[in-house]
Design a protein around this motif. Structure first.
Motif, PDB file in Angstrom:
ATOM      1  N   LYS A 284      31.002   3.149  39.601  1.00 39.64           N
ATOM      2  CA  LYS A 284      29.366   3.046  39.238  1.00 39.64           C
ATOM      3  C   LYS A 284      29.377   2.196  37.809  1.00 39.64           C
ATOM      4  O   LYS A 284      30.500   1.867  37.226  1.00 39.64           O
ATOM      5  CB  LYS A 284      28.800   4.304  38.848  1.00 39.64           C
ATOM      6  CG  LYS A 284      28.526   5.326  40.165  1.00 39.64           C
ATOM      7  CD  LYS A 284      27.993   6.807  39.546  1.00 39.64           C
ATOM      8  CE  LYS A 284      27.756   7.464  40.900  1.00 39.64           C
ATOM      9  NZ  LYS A 284      27.100   8.986  40.611  1.00 39.64           N
ATOM     10  N   PRO A 285      28.271   1.603  37.598  1.00 40.07           N
ATOM     11  CA  PRO A 285      28.233   0.512  36.692  1.00 40.07           C
ATOM     12  C   PRO A 285      28.813   1.033  35.121  1.00 40.07           C
ATOM     13  O   PRO A 285      29.385   0.114  34.744  1.00 40.07           O
ATOM     14  CB  PRO A 285      26.482   0.251  36.425  1.00 40.07           C
ATOM     15  CG  PRO A 285      26.063   0.602  37.863  1.00 40.07           C
ATOM     16  CD  PRO A 285      27.051   1.702  38.315  1.00 40.07           C
ATOM     17  N   TRP A 286      28.537   2.395  34.838  1.00 36.63           N
ATOM     18  CA  TRP A 286      29.200   2.481  33.301  1.00 36.63           C
ATOM     19  C   TRP A 286      30.574   2.613  33.710  1.00 36.63           C
ATOM     20  O   TRP A 286      31.323   2.293  32.355  1.00 36.63           O
ATOM     21  CB  TRP A 286      28.555   3.846  32.924  1.00 36.63           C
ATOM     22  CG  TRP A 286      27.398   3.592  31.949  1.00 36.63           C
ATOM     23  CD1 TRP A 286      25.942   3.792  32.105  1.00 36.63           C
ATOM     24  CD2 TRP A 286      27.413   3.215  30.602  1.00 36.63           C
ATOM     25  NE1 TRP A 286      25.365   3.516  31.315  1.00 36.63           N
ATOM     26  CE2 TRP A 286      26.094   3.102  30.156  1.00 36.63           C
ATOM     27  CE3 TRP A 286      28.307   2.731  29.649  1.00 36.63           C
ATOM     28  CZ2 TRP A 286      25.647   2.702  28.878  1.00 36.63           C
ATOM     29  CZ3 TRP A 286      28.171   2.085  28.538  1.00 36.63           C
ATOM     30  CH2 TRP A 286      26.764   1.969  28.030  1.00 36.63           C
TER      31      TRP A 286
ATOM     32  N   LEU B 246      32.036  -0.711  33.424  1.00 35.44           N
ATOM     33  CA  LEU B 246      32.140  -1.166  31.834  1.00 35.44           C
ATOM     34  C   LEU B 246      33.303  -0.655  31.471  1.00 35.44           C
ATOM     35  O   LEU B 246      33.990  -1.323  30.518  1.00 35.44           O
ATOM     36  CB  LEU B 246      30.861  -0.935  31.195  1.00 35.44           C
ATOM     37  CG  LEU B 246      29.619  -1.645  31.556  1.00 35.44           C
ATOM     38  CD1 LEU B 246      28.528  -0.930  30.902  1.00 35.44           C
ATOM     39  CD2 LEU B 246      29.666  -3.213  31.524  1.00 35.44           C
ATOM     40  N   GLY B 247      33.810   0.423  31.643  1.00 32.71           N
ATOM     41  CA  GLY B 247      35.043   1.116  31.196  1.00 32.71           C
ATOM     42  C   GLY B 247      36.135   0.093  31.665  1.00 32.71           C
ATOM     43  O   GLY B 247      37.205   0.104  30.842  1.00 32.71           O
TER      44      GLY B 247
ATOM     45  N   HIS C  99      25.704  -3.762  25.876  1.00 36.84           N
ATOM     46  CA  HIS C  99      26.053  -2.196  26.024  1.00 36.84           C
ATOM     47  C   HIS C  99      26.916  -1.537  25.008  1.00 36.84           C
ATOM     48  O   HIS C  99      27.038  -0.251  25.120  1.00 36.84           O
ATOM     49  CB  HIS C  99      26.740  -1.974  27.484  1.00 36.84           C
ATOM     50  CG  HIS C  99      26.016  -2.554  28.670  1.00 36.84           C
ATOM     51  ND1 HIS C  99      25.067  -1.701  29.149  1.00 36.84           N
ATOM     52  CD2 HIS C  99      25.911  -3.674  29.310  1.00 36.84           C
ATOM     53  CE1 HIS C  99      24.386  -2.375  30.130  1.00 36.84           C
ATOM     54  NE2 HIS C  99      24.960  -3.566  30.208  1.00 36.84           N
TER      55      HIS C  99
ATOM     56  N   ALA D 128      29.498  13.250  25.677  1.00 40.33           N
ATOM     57  CA  ALA D 128      29.401  12.755  27.360  1.00 40.33           C
ATOM     58  C   ALA D 128      28.831  13.966  28.132  1.00 40.33           C
ATOM     59  O   ALA D 128      27.777  13.907  28.835  1.00 40.33           O
ATOM     60  CB  ALA D 128      30.572  12.204  27.814  1.00 40.33           C
TER      61      ALA D 128
ATOM     62  N   GLN E 166      26.532  12.719  36.595  1.00 38.73           N
ATOM     63  CA  GLN E 166      26.784  11.487  36.905  1.00 38.73           C
ATOM     64  C   GLN E 166      28.132  11.094  37.526  1.00 38.73           C
ATOM     65  O   GLN E 166      27.874  10.165  38.321  1.00 38.73           O
ATOM     66  CB  GLN E 166      26.581  10.364  35.665  1.00 38.73           C
ATOM     67  CG  GLN E 166      25.352  10.793  34.758  1.00 38.73           C
ATOM     68  CD  GLN E 166      25.520  10.016  33.358  1.00 38.73           C
ATOM     69  OE1 GLN E 166      25.713   8.867  33.354  1.00 38.73           O
ATOM     70  NE2 GLN E 166      25.145  10.691  32.326  1.00 38.73           N
TER      71      GLN E 166
ATOM     72  N   PHE F 271      31.138   2.044  21.419  1.00 34.80           N
ATOM     73  CA  PHE F 271      30.212   2.715  22.462  1.00 34.80           C
ATOM     74  C   PHE F 271      29.501   3.917  22.312  1.00 34.80           C
ATOM     75  O   PHE F 271      28.759   4.544  22.980  1.00 34.80           O
ATOM     76  CB  PHE F 271      30.828   2.859  23.681  1.00 34.80           C
ATOM     77  CG  PHE F 271      31.522   1.736  24.516  1.00 34.80           C
ATOM     78  CD1 PHE F 271      30.536   0.785  25.085  1.00 34.80           C
ATOM     79  CD2 PHE F 271      32.608   1.476  24.282  1.00 34.80           C
ATOM     80  CE1 PHE F 271      30.961  -0.592  25.761  1.00 34.80           C
ATOM     81  CE2 PHE F 271      33.297  -0.002  24.902  1.00 34.80           C
ATOM     82  CZ  PHE F 271      32.536  -0.708  25.571  1.00 34.80           C
TER      83      PHE F 271
ATOM     84  N   HIS G 238      28.368   6.926  24.482  1.00 34.02           N
ATOM     85  CA  HIS G 238      28.995   6.759  26.094  1.00 34.02           C
ATOM     86  C   HIS G 238      30.358   6.452  26.290  1.00 34.02           C
ATOM     87  O   HIS G 238      30.903   6.198  27.345  1.00 34.02           O
ATOM     88  CB  HIS G 238      28.387   5.244  26.509  1.00 34.02           C
ATOM     89  CG  HIS G 238      26.740   5.386  26.534  1.00 34.02           C
ATOM     90  ND1 HIS G 238      26.017   6.045  27.344  1.00 34.02           N
ATOM     91  CD2 HIS G 238      25.717   4.676  25.832  1.00 34.02           C
ATOM     92  CE1 HIS G 238      24.903   5.807  27.246  1.00 34.02           C
ATOM     93  NE2 HIS G 238      24.612   5.021  26.274  1.00 34.02           N
TER      94      HIS G 238
ATOM     95  N   LEU H 134      32.485   8.128  29.099  1.00 34.79           N
ATOM     96  CA  LEU H 134      32.609   7.680  30.306  1.00 34.79           C
ATOM     97  C   LEU H 134      33.649   6.433  30.468  1.00 34.79           C
ATOM     98  O   LEU H 134      34.401   6.083  31.120  1.00 34.79           O
ATOM     99  CB  LEU H 134      31.138   7.191  31.014  1.00 34.79           C
ATOM    100  CG  LEU H 134      30.232   8.255  31.534  1.00 34.79           C
ATOM    101  CD1 LEU H 134      28.968   7.769  31.883  1.00 34.79           C
ATOM    102  CD2 LEU H 134      30.979   8.658  32.884  1.00 34.79           C
ATOM    103  N   ILE H 135      33.650   5.723  29.077  1.00 32.09           N
ATOM    104  CA  ILE H 135      34.141   4.445  28.815  1.00 32.09           C
ATOM    105  C   ILE H 135      35.796   4.704  28.914  1.00 32.09           C
ATOM    106  O   ILE H 135      36.463   3.995  29.398  1.00 32.09           O
ATOM    107  CB  ILE H 135      33.760   3.674  27.492  1.00 32.09           C
ATOM    108  CG1 ILE H 135      32.262   3.166  27.733  1.00 32.09           C
ATOM    109  CG2 ILE H 135      34.795   2.656  27.135  1.00 32.09           C
ATOM    110  CD1 ILE H 135      32.058   2.132  28.893  1.00 32.09           C
TER     111      ILE H 135
END
Length: 338
Positions: free
Chosen positions: A96-98, A101-102, A156, A218, A226, A287, A290, A293-294
């Motif tokens: 997924k998008p996040w 990014l990680g 982000h 988180a 998520q 971050f 967030h 998730l990262i």
């Protein structure tokens, strides 16, 4: 290859237990405020110890091989980010998008120090050069990682805070303690060198605390609503693909550039690895809420790279006979840096 080599190391298991504990008992309210302050202190302590453990003599011993260092830095700070961006059409199907990014953040991180040197030594590579490259990569990452994050991830990071503010936070929380530790090495260096096991526990304990706080935040933000099992499998696949490509390119690229076998081993192990010890504190700074998730891709990549490089180092080490001078250099270097 035995089954034991494929099992997670104790530190990885500790991180898994920390994530589970944070999922069940996340810190909130005044406890979260206290833990955040404690985490900032732990990050400072972590990088202070990194600076204090770093031997200047070991760096000088390997600093002259600038072509090797250029190859390692190119792989760490150019090749990986380019791969992360170029593989988006493929990786986007798995994560997924996040989480993607990680993975991009993972690609901006410096190389590991301890494990890069250990695997290079095990495989009979150029250990003094590995000490220099890995240590310099860790130091340069304090500045290059936030710059790369600002360039390829942008708003982000840190809720859209300016890159100057982010670099300032990184310098204050990471670089200043690192320099303080390096300046204190003449005073406490011998004490540190004789207590490596205790200091490793402090290092790992600091990271466990940071992971707990990051995942508590988180969980409070609803991470498990998520994240699915399929997403976790996707991260593993994406990390495995990224590591495999990096290993192939550093292996064949270093051969094409005409490096010796010892230098090629150093380039492969220093240029294909990413530092969880640096990545997790930086993720918290860059971050914020967030970070939970990262850091997931970083934690999984850490275990994959350890298992893969352990197998490669043992295989290459058993087929390589180091020259006596190289073995002496290896012993000196590994005796000064953990």
């Amino acid at each position: 290859m035995t089954l034991r080599k494929l099992l997670p190391d104790k530190f990885t298991l500790a991180l898994v237990c920390t994530v589970a504990f944070a999922s069940l008992f996340p810190c909130r309210g005044s406890a979260a405020t206290a833990f955040n302050g404690l985490t900032d202190a732990a990050i400072a302590l972590l990088f202070f110890l990194h600076g204090a453990k770093l031997s200047r003599e070991a760096i000088v011993a390997g600093a002259t091989n600038w072509k090797l260092h250029a190859a390692v830095f190119g792989s760490t700070f150019v090749l990986f980010p380019v791969l992360g961006i170029a593989l988006h059409p493929v990786l986007g199907h798995f994560v997924k998008p996040w989480l993607y990014l990680g993975i991009l953040f993972l690609c901006t991180l410096p190389s590991t120090v301890q494990s890069s040197i250990a695997f290079t030594s095990m495989a009979k590579g150029n250990v003094p050069a590995a000490v220099c490259s890995a240590s310099a990569s860790s130091l340069l990452g304090i500045f290059l990682t936030p710059a790369l994050v600002s360039l390829i991830i942008g708003s982000h990071a840190n809720g859209g805070a300016s890159s100057f503010s982010t670099v300032g936070d990184i310098v204050l929380q990471l670089f200043v303690p690192f320099v303080a530790g390096q300046l204190m090495r003449p005073v406490i260096g011998r004490w540190i060198d004789t207590r490596k096991e205790i200091l490793r526990f402090v290092d790992q304990g600091s990271i466990v605390l940071i992971v707990y706080v990051a995942f508590s935040e988180a969980v409070n933000e609803g991470i498990w609503h998520q994240l699915s099992a399929g997403a976790l499998v996707g991260i593993v696949i994406a990390n495995a693909v990224l590591l495999a490509i990096a290993l192939l390119l550093t292996t064949h690229g270093s051969k094409w550039l005409g490096f010796s076998d010892e230098d090629r081993i150093t380039i492969i192990f220093c240029g294909s690895k990413k530092s969880m010890a640096s990545g997790i504190p930086m993720a918290k700074i860059l971050f914020g809420t967030h970070a939970g998730l990262i850091v997931l891709p970083i934690m999984l990549f850490h275990q994959i790279q350890l298992m893969t490089c352990s197998v490669l180092a043992q295989r290459w080490g058993s087929h390589t006979k180091a020259e006596p001078v190289q073995r002496v250099a290896n012993a000196k270097a590994t005796g000064t840096v953990q």
